[in-house]
Design a protein around this motif. Structure first.
Motif, PDB file in Angstrom:
ATOM      1  N   GLU A  10       0.774  -1.374  -0.504  1.00 22.88           N
ATOM      2  CA  GLU A  10      -0.341  -0.243  -0.233  1.00 22.88           C
ATOM      3  C   GLU A  10       0.890   1.682   0.089  1.00 22.88           C
ATOM      4  O   GLU A  10       0.399   2.267  -0.737  1.00 22.88           O
ATOM      5  CB  GLU A  10      -0.779  -0.100   1.089  1.00 22.88           C
ATOM      6  N   ARG A  17      -4.930   3.438  -4.566  1.00 20.53           N
ATOM      7  CA  ARG A  17      -6.070   3.090  -4.787  1.00 20.53           C
ATOM      8  C   ARG A  17      -6.371   1.445  -4.660  1.00 20.53           C
ATOM      9  O   ARG A  17      -5.720   0.274  -4.415  1.00 20.53           O
ATOM     10  CB  ARG A  17      -7.254   3.800  -6.034  1.00 20.53           C
ATOM     11  N   TRP A  18      -7.460   1.024  -3.926  1.00 20.74           N
ATOM     12  CA  TRP A  18      -7.467  -0.618  -3.498  1.00 20.74           C
ATOM     13  C   TRP A  18      -7.924  -1.261  -4.465  1.00 20.74           C
ATOM     14  O   TRP A  18      -7.141  -2.239  -4.901  1.00 20.74           O
ATOM     15  CB  TRP A  18      -9.140  -0.237  -2.733  1.00 20.74           C
ATOM     16  N   HIS A 105       1.975   1.515   5.631  1.00 15.36           N
ATOM     17  CA  HIS A 105       0.356   2.081   5.157  1.00 15.36           C
ATOM     18  C   HIS A 105       0.270   2.372   7.234  1.00 15.36           C
ATOM     19  O   HIS A 105       0.285   1.704   8.097  1.00 15.36           O
ATOM     20  CB  HIS A 105      -1.286   1.384   4.857  1.00 15.36           C
ATOM     21  N   ASN A 114      -3.497   7.737   3.608  1.00 18.60           N
ATOM     22  CA  ASN A 114      -3.304   6.320   2.216  1.00 18.60           C
ATOM     23  C   ASN A 114      -3.519   5.670   2.478  1.00 18.60           C
ATOM     24  O   ASN A 114      -2.909   4.351   2.801  1.00 18.60           O
ATOM     25  CB  ASN A 114      -2.743   6.867   0.946  1.00 18.60           C
ATOM     26  N   LEU A 115      -5.052   4.541   1.402  1.00 25.54           N
ATOM     27  CA  LEU A 115      -4.893   3.337   2.313  1.00 25.54           C
ATOM     28  C   LEU A 115      -4.949   2.856   4.235  1.00 25.54           C
ATOM     29  O   LEU A 115      -4.515   1.109   3.784  1.00 25.54           O
ATOM     30  CB  LEU A 115      -3.683   1.874   1.357  1.00 25.54           C
ATOM     31  N   GLN A 183      -8.721   7.404  -1.002  1.00 28.63           N
ATOM     32  CA  GLN A 183      -7.456   7.096  -2.143  1.00 28.63           C
ATOM     33  C   GLN A 183      -7.257   7.680  -3.239  1.00 28.63           C
ATOM     34  O   GLN A 183      -6.827   7.634  -4.190  1.00 28.63           O
ATOM     35  CB  GLN A 183      -8.954   6.397  -2.753  1.00 28.63           C
TER      36      GLN A 183
END
Ligand code: ZN
Length: 265
Positions: A10, A17-18, A105, A114-115, A183
């Motif tokens: 991540e 983004r996922w 992360h 982020n994430l 994200q």
């Protein structure tokens, strides 16, 4: 010296983004590219280690759930522990001189992380160790500390770096992107990120000795909150030493850090 590089996905430059990180709902093309970028970040770290310590022994553990390393791109001087059935402490022992965490992360619920998440976002909500909320960076740094190994470098977004600094005094960090929100990020170009990671690795190696293994005094109280009461049931049913606090929360106490946290770390 012997180095353990613990990787995630991540916290890679260009990843935000996922759909890029594999697992359910992944875009396989984006995921493959993310793994290549992450592997190259690991290589930058390996190059930094070798420049400082040409006889270094370097072990890389792929710590990302669905996998984060593309082995054909990995630096040939690194030995890889690929994804598989592995439990905490992931083969770590007193024989290592330093742990390095790449592409990390921040913990679940971090504003603008982020994430951000804490271990499996499918069933874990939050973790606490001795009253302090903790995520993967902190918990794994304590596991390393259990074996007297310092975590000398952490890379990821600004939130992951800040979290690492809050748990590990004097740790070297390399911020490869700044979170705009969960994200979206301002990201460095992957090449620039690799350059900074290589430099950060060399700085971190110069600080070995100054950065201490992190430790916390017993007794240990580890608390977890889950997203489903089914998970609470599973843990309290399977492990008699785990106590149910409420339908979503469990607690485990112990005098040995590893024994207390290992099934959660
Ligand atoms: Zn991950």
């Amino acid at each position: 010296m012997k180095y353990f590089i613990l990787t995630d996905l991540e916290g890679t430059a260009g990843v935000y983004r996922w759909s890029q990180i594999g697992g359910e709902g992944a875009n396989l093309e984006e995921y493959k590219l993310a793994k290549i970028w992450m592997t190259k970040e690991v290589n930058a770290c390996v190059e930094g280690i070798i420049e400082k310590d040409k006889d270094a022994e370097i072990v890389v553990w792929d710590g990302h759930g669905p996998g984060g390393i593309e082995i054909e791109y990995l630096h040939p001087e690194a030995k890889l522990i690929p994804r598989g059935d592995i439990r905490c402490p992931y083969t770590l022992d007193e024989g290592y001189d330093a742990v390095i965490m790449i592409a990390q992360h921040s913990m679940a619920g971090t504003p603008k992380g982020n994430l951000c998440h804490t271990y499996s976002s499918r069933y874990i909500y939050r973790y606490w160790l001795n009253g302090r909320e903790i995520g993967e960076i902190g918990l794994r740094a304590y596991v390393a500390g259990y074996f007297n190994i310092p975590v000398i470098l952490v890379t990821g977004d600004d939130a992951a770096c800040k979290e690492a600094e809050s748990f590990i005094p004097h740790v070297e960090t390399v911020c490869v992107k700044r979170a705009i929100h969960h994200q979206l990020v301002f990201t460095l170009h992957p090449e620039k990120a690799r350059k900074l990671i290589k430099e950060g690795t060399k700085k971190a190696i110069e600080k070995i000795g100054e950065i201490k293994p992190i430790k916390i005094n017993p007794p240990y109280i580890f608390k977890a909150q889950f997203l489903s009461s089914t998970t609470t049931y599973h843990f309290t049913y399977s492990y008699p030493n785990i106590k149910k606090i409420d339908e979503y929360t469990i607690e485990i106490k112990g005098d040995d850090l590893l024994e207390t946290v290992k099934i959660f770390a």
